[in-house]
Write an enzyme that holds these catalytic residues in place. Sequence first.
Site, mmCIF file in Angstrom:
data_model
loop_
_atom_site.group_PDB
_atom_site.id
_atom_site.type_symbol
_atom_site.label_atom_id
_atom_site.label_comp_id
_atom_site.label_asym_id
_atom_site.label_seq_id
_atom_site.Cartn_x
_atom_site.Cartn_y
_atom_site.Cartn_z
ATOM 1 C CE LYS A 1 4.093 7.563 5.541
ATOM 2 N NZ LYS A 1 3.770 8.463 4.386
ATOM 3 N N GLY B 1 -2.689 8.338 -4.199
ATOM 4 C CA GLY B 1 -2.024 9.553 -4.665
ATOM 5 C C GLY B 1 -0.781 9.901 -3.869
ATOM 6 C CG ASP B 2 3.454 11.000 -2.790
ATOM 7 O OD1 ASP B 2 3.367 10.721 -1.588
ATOM 8 O OD2 ASP B 2 4.409 11.661 -3.238
ATOM 9 C CB THR C 1 -2.258 13.596 4.399
ATOM 10 O OG1 THR C 1 -2.605 12.448 3.631
ATOM 11 C CG2 THR C 1 -0.796 13.522 4.797
ATOM 12 C CG ASN D 1 -4.257 16.099 -0.407
ATOM 13 O OD1 ASN D 1 -3.813 15.445 0.527
ATOM 14 N ND2 ASN D 1 -5.556 16.175 -0.657
ATOM 15 C CB SER E 1 -5.494 4.789 1.875
ATOM 16 O OG SER E 1 -5.313 5.891 1.021
ATOM 17 C CD GLN F 1 3.361 4.689 2.247
ATOM 18 O OE1 GLN F 1 3.919 5.532 1.555
ATOM 19 N NE2 GLN F 1 2.279 4.977 2.953
ATOM 20 C CE LYS G 1 -3.895 2.190 0.314
ATOM 21 N NZ LYS G 1 -3.456 2.903 -0.919
ATOM 22 C CE LYS H 1 4.734 7.384 -2.226
ATOM 23 N NZ LYS H 1 4.027 7.885 -1.025
HETATM 24 P P1 NDP Z 1 0.672 17.798 -4.102
HETATM 25 O O1 NDP Z 1 1.161 17.453 -5.457
HETATM 26 O O2 NDP Z 1 -0.770 17.973 -3.862
HETATM 27 O O3 NDP Z 1 1.394 19.113 -3.593
HETATM 28 C C1 NDP Z 1 2.771 19.194 -3.512
HETATM 29 C C2 NDP Z 1 3.152 20.603 -3.120
HETATM 30 O O4 NDP Z 1 4.540 20.656 -2.826
HETATM 31 C C3 NDP Z 1 2.910 21.607 -4.238
HETATM 32 O O5 NDP Z 1 2.646 22.856 -3.685
HETATM 33 C C4 NDP Z 1 4.247 21.596 -4.972
HETATM 34 O O6 NDP Z 1 4.505 22.775 -5.700
HETATM 35 C C5 NDP Z 1 5.203 21.471 -3.798
HETATM 36 N N1 NDP Z 1 6.426 20.779 -4.237
HETATM 37 C C6 NDP Z 1 6.504 19.534 -4.733
HETATM 38 N N2 NDP Z 1 7.764 19.243 -5.056
HETATM 39 C C7 NDP Z 1 8.479 20.340 -4.760
HETATM 40 C C8 NDP Z 1 9.845 20.649 -4.859
HETATM 41 N N3 NDP Z 1 10.718 19.759 -5.370
HETATM 42 N N4 NDP Z 1 10.245 21.872 -4.425
HETATM 43 C C9 NDP Z 1 9.347 22.763 -3.920
HETATM 44 N N5 NDP Z 1 8.035 22.523 -3.817
HETATM 45 C C10 NDP Z 1 7.610 21.322 -4.220
HETATM 46 O O7 NDP Z 1 1.289 16.680 -3.140
HETATM 47 P P2 NDP Z 1 0.844 16.287 -1.653
HETATM 48 O O8 NDP Z 1 0.385 17.484 -0.912
HETATM 49 O O9 NDP Z 1 -0.020 15.102 -1.759
HETATM 50 O O10 NDP Z 1 2.243 15.781 -1.060
HETATM 51 C C11 NDP Z 1 3.119 16.635 -0.332
HETATM 52 C C12 NDP Z 1 4.043 15.798 0.517
HETATM 53 O O11 NDP Z 1 3.272 15.020 1.431
HETATM 54 C C13 NDP Z 1 4.906 14.779 -0.243
HETATM 55 O O12 NDP Z 1 6.142 14.645 0.433
HETATM 56 C C14 NDP Z 1 4.116 13.484 -0.099
HETATM 57 O O13 NDP Z 1 4.962 12.348 -0.221
HETATM 58 C C15 NDP Z 1 3.606 13.639 1.322
HETATM 59 N N6 NDP Z 1 2.441 12.834 1.678
HETATM 60 C C16 NDP Z 1 1.287 12.895 0.958
HETATM 61 C C17 NDP Z 1 0.188 12.152 1.342
HETATM 62 C C18 NDP Z 1 -1.112 12.242 0.633
HETATM 63 O O14 NDP Z 1 -2.067 11.604 1.105
HETATM 64 N N7 NDP Z 1 -1.250 13.000 -0.438
HETATM 65 C C19 NDP Z 1 0.272 11.244 2.488
HETATM 66 C C20 NDP Z 1 1.494 11.312 3.225
HETATM 67 C C21 NDP Z 1 2.538 12.079 2.816
HETATM 68 P P3 NDP Z 1 4.120 22.886 -7.270
HETATM 69 O O15 NDP Z 1 2.641 23.103 -7.302
HETATM 70 O O16 NDP Z 1 4.897 24.065 -7.746
HETATM 71 O O17 NDP Z 1 4.517 21.613 -7.910
HETATM 72 O O1 2IT Z 2 3.008 8.896 1.578
HETATM 73 C C1 2IT Z 2 1.866 8.440 1.775
HETATM 74 O O2 2IT Z 2 1.563 7.862 2.820
HETATM 75 C C2 2IT Z 2 0.858 8.635 0.739
HETATM 76 N N1 2IT Z 2 1.154 9.269 -0.282
HETATM 77 C C3 2IT Z 2 -0.507 8.044 0.882
HETATM 78 C C4 2IT Z 2 -0.507 6.597 0.490
HETATM 79 C C5 2IT Z 2 -1.855 5.921 0.460
HETATM 80 O O3 2IT Z 2 -1.859 4.739 0.081
HETATM 81 O O4 2IT Z 2 -2.875 6.524 0.786
#
Ligand code: NDP
Ligand code: 2IT
Length: 443
Positions: free
Chosen positions: A114, A165-166, A209, A240, A376, A111, A90, A126
């Site tokens: 976690k 997603g991520d 998240t 997100n 999830s 992961q 997952k 992943k």
């Molecule tokens: P999104 O794609 O929704 O948003 C990512 C954000 O971070 C955007 O604002 C993006 O900017 C910015 N960003 C991404 N890469 C870079 C970079 N290299 N330098 C600067 N800014 C950057 O992703 P999420 O919000 O889903 O994910 C954010 C973090 O949270 C990641 O590390 C992800 O692994 C982690 N995460 C996400 C989960 C989820 O459920 N979605 C769960 C657990 C962890 P821009 O718009 O300019 O690309």
């Molecule tokens: O980093 C993470 O935990 C996620 N992007 C969410 C993974 C999931 O299966 O919901």
Amino acid sequence: MSYVSEVLDKISKKYPEQAEFRQAVKEVLESLSPVIEANEEKYRKEAVLERIVEPERQIMFRVPWVDDNGQIQVNTGYRVQFNNAIGPYKGGLRFRDNVSLSIIKFLGFEQIFKNSLTGLPIGGGKGGSDFDPKGKSDREVMAFCQSFMTELYRHIGADVDVPAGDIGVGAREIGYMYGQYKRITKTYEGVLTGKGLSYGGSLVRTQATGYGLLYFTDEMLRSNGKDLKGKTVAISGAGNVAIYATEKATQLGAKVVTLSDSTGWIYDAEGIDLNAVKEIKEVKRARLSEYTNYRPNAVYHTEGNVWEIPCDVALPCATQNELNLDDAKKLVANGCIAVAEGANMPTTLDATKYLQENHVLFGPGKAANAGGVATSALEMSQNSERLSWTFEEVDKKLQDIMVNIFRKLDDAAKRYHMNGDYVVGANIAGFEKVVEAMIAQGL
Ligand code: NDP
Ligand code: 2IT
């Protein structure tokens, strides 16, 4: 040489080019030293560390698609099925231009622990691609997602491996991938999470998240005699995780004053206007620079970063290694009391150490951001029983899970006389369950 050093050494020699993966393994294994030393003979005999750092399976594939000019484009797809000792693989899919095997392996490795911490039956995996949906048309994104799933489908399944997603993968991408899976396999099953509410998605998954991060942070603060009321919070990212972290932080009485994307960052001393951010990011898919059109008193910067703004609580919610030692020094100098990671591995190893040495409460990502994957897993449960739970039901379960995660870290740290070291606590608590299951199931 200690067992941990031996394995780290092997990883360095075998994967010299995988910097992010080596960083994640180093962080976990070094902090596990007390547990490894206490069980050294058994773990060596079982080759526990060698087994846990090697993915069970890693799949790389070509993803050809046609852009709006009729030109064929080719990207690389990845799915790393790291460990399924405690449940089906997952973990999310990341679509971003810098995606590499090293990044997917680091995320898959994190992961495992976690998912174990959530207390739910999910293993670690992943995937993703070096494709970036930013600036692409909906048709291009759909073409890419369909091509990606045309290979991925044969490796996943509701009881095998369940992606989500991520970065770069949200409801739109999940929808296109789900449609293609269904079309190829003729099955309507919970093979992806983060689905739309009209086709098997769970309420609260979108918020999970970010909300979970705040439930965790609140619990960490409370357990140390503090709380979020009236606190100033700096958040990075504007995706997100950052958006729903801002929403919940505000609901809990804090004031969020910063957000960022990859082109710049905003400081709004009066508190972020989340409706404006949602419109810019979720509706228009535009740049954060537009924020000052909605809030003329806010300041948009392209130099520096959000960590220079004085705050009580810092929540990195963008990407790996976005908070380094210099940033940590600024946070400490400005009186920051807590850092909790919404992103995966956003804090460099030296920055984490500096924050902890300076008595900043530190919530590591594998615990603090586990609310997404936990919800999830709740989506998987609802799909299996073909029912949908209410928002309140899922939100309550999420709150309980985050509070329990904090208690597990706190207890594990105390058991090894490292009271308050939640990094060690998270790694130990996550590791113990997976290793027990691995040993019980034999080779
Ligand atoms: P999104 O794609 O929704 O948003 C990512 C954000 O971070 C955007 O604002 C993006 O900017 C910015 N960003 C991404 N890469 C870079 C970079 N290299 N330098 C600067 N800014 C950057 O992703 P999420 O919000 O889903 O994910 C954010 C973090 O949270 C990641 O590390 C992800 O692994 C982690 N995460 C996400 C989960 C989820 O459920 N979605 C769960 C657990 C962890 P821009 O718009 O300019 O690309
Ligand atoms: O980093 C993470 O935990 C996620 N992007 C969410 C993974 C999931 O299966 O919901």
